[in-house]
Scaffold this motif. Sequence first.
Motif, PDB file in Angstrom:
ATOM      1  N   GLU B 314      35.676   9.945  38.593  1.00 41.01           N
ATOM      2  CA  GLU B 314      35.514   9.304  37.286  1.00 41.01           C
ATOM      3  C   GLU B 314      34.784   8.337  37.351  1.00 41.01           C
ATOM      4  O   GLU B 314      35.022   7.235  38.176  1.00 41.01           O
ATOM      5  N   ASP B 318      33.588   6.282  31.892  1.00 41.32           N
ATOM      6  CA  ASP B 318      34.292   7.124  31.429  1.00 41.32           C
ATOM      7  C   ASP B 318      35.589   6.687  31.521  1.00 41.32           C
ATOM      8  O   ASP B 318      36.507   6.962  30.704  1.00 41.32           O
ATOM      9  N   ARG B 319      36.330   6.100  32.713  1.00 41.08           N
ATOM     10  CA  ARG B 319      37.265   5.597  32.780  1.00 41.08           C
ATOM     11  C   ARG B 319      37.662   4.375  32.062  1.00 41.08           C
ATOM     12  O   ARG B 319      38.943   4.525  31.442  1.00 41.08           O
ATOM     13  N   LYS B 320      36.906   3.597  31.686  1.00 39.17           N
ATOM     14  CA  LYS B 320      36.985   2.503  30.673  1.00 39.17           C
ATOM     15  C   LYS B 320      37.479   2.988  29.273  1.00 39.17           C
ATOM     16  O   LYS B 320      38.272   2.712  28.968  1.00 39.17           O
ATOM     17  N   GLN B 321      36.533   4.075  28.848  1.00 43.30           N
ATOM     18  CA  GLN B 321      36.874   4.920  27.664  1.00 43.30           C
ATOM     19  C   GLN B 321      38.127   5.480  27.576  1.00 43.30           C
ATOM     20  O   GLN B 321      38.938   5.453  26.500  1.00 43.30           O
ATOM     21  N   ARG B 322      38.231   6.056  28.888  1.00 45.81           N
ATOM     22  CA  ARG B 322      40.037   6.713  28.764  1.00 45.81           C
ATOM     23  C   ARG B 322      41.085   5.593  28.554  1.00 45.81           C
ATOM     24  O   ARG B 322      42.009   5.842  27.985  1.00 45.81           O
ATOM     25  N   PHE B 323      40.906   4.470  29.225  1.00 44.38           N
ATOM     26  CA  PHE B 323      41.831   3.473  29.205  1.00 44.38           C
ATOM     27  C   PHE B 323      41.960   3.059  27.807  1.00 44.38           C
ATOM     28  O   PHE B 323      43.131   2.772  27.511  1.00 44.38           O
ATOM     29  N   LYS B 325      41.258   4.742  25.058  1.00 42.29           N
ATOM     30  CA  LYS B 325      42.094   5.787  24.313  1.00 42.29           C
ATOM     31  C   LYS B 325      43.389   6.080  24.668  1.00 42.29           C
ATOM     32  O   LYS B 325      44.102   6.300  23.780  1.00 42.29           O
ATOM     33  N   THR B 326      43.494   6.541  25.917  1.00 45.46           N
ATOM     34  CA  THR B 326      44.740   7.034  26.288  1.00 45.46           C
ATOM     35  C   THR B 326      45.992   5.840  26.377  1.00 45.46           C
ATOM     36  O   THR B 326      47.091   6.129  26.025  1.00 45.46           O
ATOM     37  N   ASP B 348      46.120   3.052  37.430  1.00 39.64           N
ATOM     38  CA  ASP B 348      46.397   4.438  37.291  1.00 39.64           C
ATOM     39  C   ASP B 348      47.650   4.994  37.922  1.00 39.64           C
ATOM     40  O   ASP B 348      48.366   5.795  37.245  1.00 39.64           O
TER      41      ASP B 348
END
Lengths: 95, 494
Positions: B314, B318-323, B325-326, B348
Amino acid sequence: MKIEKKDIEYIANLSRIELSNQEKETFIHQLSDILAYIDKLNQLNTQDIKPMAYSINTTNVLRDDKLEPPISREDALTNAPSTMGVFFKVPKVIE
Amino acid sequence: MLSVPSVAIKLLKVVNMEYEVVIGLETHAELATITKLFCGCSTKFGAEPNTHVCPICLGMPGVLPVMSKKAFEYALKAAVALNCEINRFTNFDRKSYYYPDLPKNYQISQNYYNLGVDGYMNMSVNGSIKKVRIHNVHLEEEAGKLIHPEETGADYSLVDFNRAGVPLLEIVSYPDMRTVDEVESYMQTLRKILLYTEISDCKMQEGSLRFEASISLRKKGSEKLGNRVEIKNLNSMKSVIKAIEYEAIRQSELLDRGETIDRETRLWDEVGEKSQRMRSKEESQDYRYFPEPDLLPVMIDEKWLSEIKNSIPELPLDRKQRFVKTFNLSDYDAGVLIEEKVLADFFDECVKILDRPKAFCNWITNDLLREVKDRKLDINSLLIKPKQLASLVEIIEKGTISSTIAKEVFSEMVQTGNEPQKIIEGKGLAQISDEGLIESVIDKVIAGNPSVIEDYKKGKKNALAFLVGQVMKETKGKANPKMVNEMLIKKVGV
C-alpha cells in the motif's frame, strides 16, 4: 545523403580525433561511398518490416544479485595511463 | 547574490502576477541491490576507492555485461508504482559521450523502449490532491565519482570507479508543476514511494537520490511553453527549491527587460546560491543512441508483471487516506505516521492488537519520535514492539500506572525492549491506590506543612496543588493522583 567537410569535422570531434585536411578529403569520399552502398536498402519496400536490432531470438538473459569477488586495486590501476595513490588520474575536469 | 527574504518576495511577484512558472523534475535513484547492474561487484557505499571494481565496470575491452534480474525488477516495480504503461518489449541503448567518470565512453541506458511510459503520481499539496504525469521510467548505469583536488592550480582530477555500474533508476516527470510547494511535495512523495517499495534507500547525503529541475516561464494564460533551462548539481531538496526560486526570478527579470531565455543547462552553486551556465542548446551533446548489442532485450510477460504488481505494498498516500478514514486521525497525524514506513507499519500492528488508534498515534508521533530523536536511534531497528505498546496502553487504562509514570516506562521500553509489566514490577512503579497507604502519606504532608494548610483555608486555591505535589513526591509519583486530590480536599476541608 551527401557528406560534406563539416560532417567529417563534426564526426571527428565526436570521436575526439584530429584529422589533417588531406584526411578529411579522403574520408569525404570514403564515407560517401559507404553511405551510397547502404542506401541501396532504400530501394526495397520495408513498409511492413519491423525494425530489428537483435539478430538472435533470445531474450531475458539475467543474473542473480550475487556478489562476485572484485579485482585488486593494483590490478585495476595497472593499465591506466596515469594514477595517483588509490585513484585514476585524469586531466582536470572543468566544472 | 539574492538574499532569502528578497527571493521570497520576488518569487511571489513572479508567481502571482504576470508569469506562470513551469517546472519538471528528473529524478535519479540508486537501486538497493547488493551488486552492480551488469557485474557482481558490491554497491556498498563508502568503500576504499577503486576496490569495488572488475573488468566489466571498468569498461575493459572485450567484457560482456549481464543484467541483474533484481535491478530490472526494482525498476519495473517503480514503473508500476508510478502507474506507467509497461513496455512488454524493452531493450537497452548506448548513450555515447566522453567524460572521465564514464569508463566505456558510453552509458548503458534506455532510449527507444523505456521500461515504463506515460504514468502519473498523485500527491497531496496543501491539503488537496494533485496529479503529476510521469513521462518515463527507465534503468541505466551509474558513472564513477570524480574528485577535484582542493590545491589551487591543480591540473588534474581523480576518479573512483566504485560507483560506476551501480543500477540507477531515472524518473522523468512532465512539466506539470507550477509552485515550489508542488515541487517539494513531488520530491517527498516520490521519495516515500521509493522507500515503501524498498527500491532505493534514498539517502540524499550519499547521492542515492538526486534531482534535476527544468524551469520555464510563460505569460499567464499562454498555452505555449517558454524555453526551458535545466539545472544540475542539486544536492538536497532545499537546493532544488532555492535553485528554482533563483531561476524563476532570473528568467522573469530577463523577460521583463524584453530579453529572451536561452535554452541551456546551468549548474547550481550551493555556496553562492546562484546558477551558472554549463552549456547551451547549441553545444548540447549528440548522444548517438543505438541499441546495446551486448545485452539482449527483456520481454515482460503477464505472469511476471502480475508478480511485480502483487509485490507492491500500500503506497504512502493511500495509507494516509486510510488512516484518516478508518481511524479518524487528523490529516497531520496521519501524515507524520506515513512519513516513515516502519512507523506506519508499527501503528497498523498496534491497532490490530488493540482498537485504540488515537492513543497509539499519540505514543508514536509524540513519545516514540522524541525518544528516537533524543537518543539518536535507528528507526529501522527499534527494540520496542507493537505488542508491548499495546500492553502499556492497556495497563494505563486499567489505572495500574499514572500517565506520568507511563512515560517513564515507555522510555525504558524503547531503550531496553523489555515488557512494560516487567519494568513496572522491577522498578516498583505500579500506582498506589491503597486508601490507607495514601491516607498515611497525606497525614504526614499535612502535619509537615501547617502554614500551607492555613493559606489554603484562607482561600489560596493553588496551595492544594502544592500539597498534592508533596504527596506525589513522597510516593515517588506512584500515588493515584485522582484519589490524592479527592482525599486531600476531604481532609483539609473546603
